[in-house]
Design a protein around this motif. Structure first.
Motif: not given
Length: 372
Positions: A148-151, A177, A255-256, A303
């Motif tokens: 994942e792309q880290r939040p 995602q 992610t965000d 998101a």
């Protein structure tokens, strides 16, 4: 709601007497989610280049088919086949169990077939009242999750979660995602709405109506999957009345907000065209950013969307251009599809001649709503 610029643009009040309830009393089945969307495009290499810049991973590729996936476990969420022109074919949905396919086939006169000769999985292929190819699948193999792309860890107000650690999100694609939803335009809105409720068991999260014409019923609906007490996306399918039958856009979760913004900068640097964004919607609440691919099909990064279980009744609100966002830049005519063009004039002319749900009064109401 409080007295401010968005007053009356969303209401949690349900239907008035004799209005549409937003759900079917006895649907044939209840689909659980979108499985994938299918498109045709003449240039698969160009489609792949945009897809990877947008944040998809390539699941498989051969001479005639490109399958794209997100980082979440599951099947590829986009299937792009080589075709003579760029077009949307239709959505595929997950059935909860194999028996749902049998029940659906029996109710519609369709057949349960193997999805692919070389892989497990079964499908019932249908057409909705608008003419889109709709498939319901079960037993489809899942691909494993990807990194994942880290939040980002955020400091908010007096809550300091990040100390002695600067924020430096990389300039890279917004890593998709999963598939979130698809939006469709149709000239037979009420028939299409009832078909998705009665046949696939979807339920309505929000209705929009033309200002001053609520008595004629809604002209847009945001539909979610009915999972009982398990929350689902605010909308999995959205549809609205218009002068044509067409794909409007599809949306993919990232992610965000930082992933949306940094990924948008990445796309902009590569010469792609932002259609509208960044902002936050009213119906669905999600952060959004809209782009056109090289074939002028619109796609969205989103998101932080709403999740509703089956206890939430439909909201009703007037349709307006200003009611599309809580904050963000003004909505563009390009996003609304209201830029004058010979194609749009032809669509309006034919829609007013054909036997459908668009008449001069509703057309005028739509034009006013999209300029309000």
């Amino acid at each position: 709601m409080a007295d401010h610029a968005h007053a009356e643009l969303h209401s949690e009040q349900g239907a008035l007497r004799h209005e549409h309830s937003g759900r079917s009393i006895d649907p044939v089945i209840k689909v659980t989610d979108l499985a994938w969307l299918e498109f045709e495009k003449p240039d698969l290499a160009r489609a792949e280049a945009f897809a990877t810049d947008f944040g998809f991973q390539v699941a498989s590729r051969d001479a005639d088919t490109l399958r794209l996936r997100g980082t979440f476990a599951g099947p590829p969420c986009l299937v792009i086949r080589r075709g003579p022109m760029s077009r949307f074919v239709g959505p595929s949905f997950f059935a909860a169990e194999r028996g749902d396919l049998t029940r659906l086939a029996s109710a519609t006169g369709a057949a349960v077939r193997r999805l692919d000769r070389d892989e497990p999985g079964e499908v019932v292929a249908l057409r909705d009242p608008s003419g889109f190819a709709v498939r319901v699948v079960h037993g489809v193999p899942e691909l494993p999750a990807l990194p994942e792309q880290r939040p980002l860890t955020l400091n908010t107000g007096a809550t300091a979660r990040r100390r002695n650690e600067p924020q430096r999100p990389p300039r890279e694609p917004s890593r998709v995602q999963r598939l979130g939803h698809v939006v469709l335009e149709t000239t037979v809105f009420r028939r299409a709405l009832d078909w998705y409720l009665d046949t696939l068991g979807m339920i309505t999260s929000d209705f929009l109506f033309l200002p001053g014409h609520r008595d004629r019923g809604p002209t847009m609906a945001f539909l979610r999957c009915d999972r009982g007490g398990v929350p689902a996306d605010h909308h999995t399918v959205a549809m609205h009345l218009g002068p044509s039958v067409q794909y409007v856009h599809s949306a993919y979760q990232v992610t965000d907000l930082d992933a949306i913004a940094a990924g948008g900068e990445y796309l902009e640097e590569r010469g792609y065209h932002r259609t509208w964004g960044i902002g936050r919607h009213i119906q669905g609440s999600q952060l959004f950013d809209y782009w056109h691919d090289p074939d002028r099909l619109m796609v969205e990064h989103f998101a932080d969307g709403d999740l509703f279980d089956s206890s939430v009744e439909p909201g009703w609100a007037p349709m307006s251009a200003s009611g599309l966002a809580q904050w963000g830049p003004p909505v563009t005519k390009e996003f609304l599809g209201t830029q004058p063009s010979p194609k749009l004039l032809r669509e309006v002319f034919h829609a007013l001649r054909d036997d459908n749900e668009l008449d001069p009064g509703r057309l005028l109401g739509l034009m006013k709503a999209m300029n309000s």
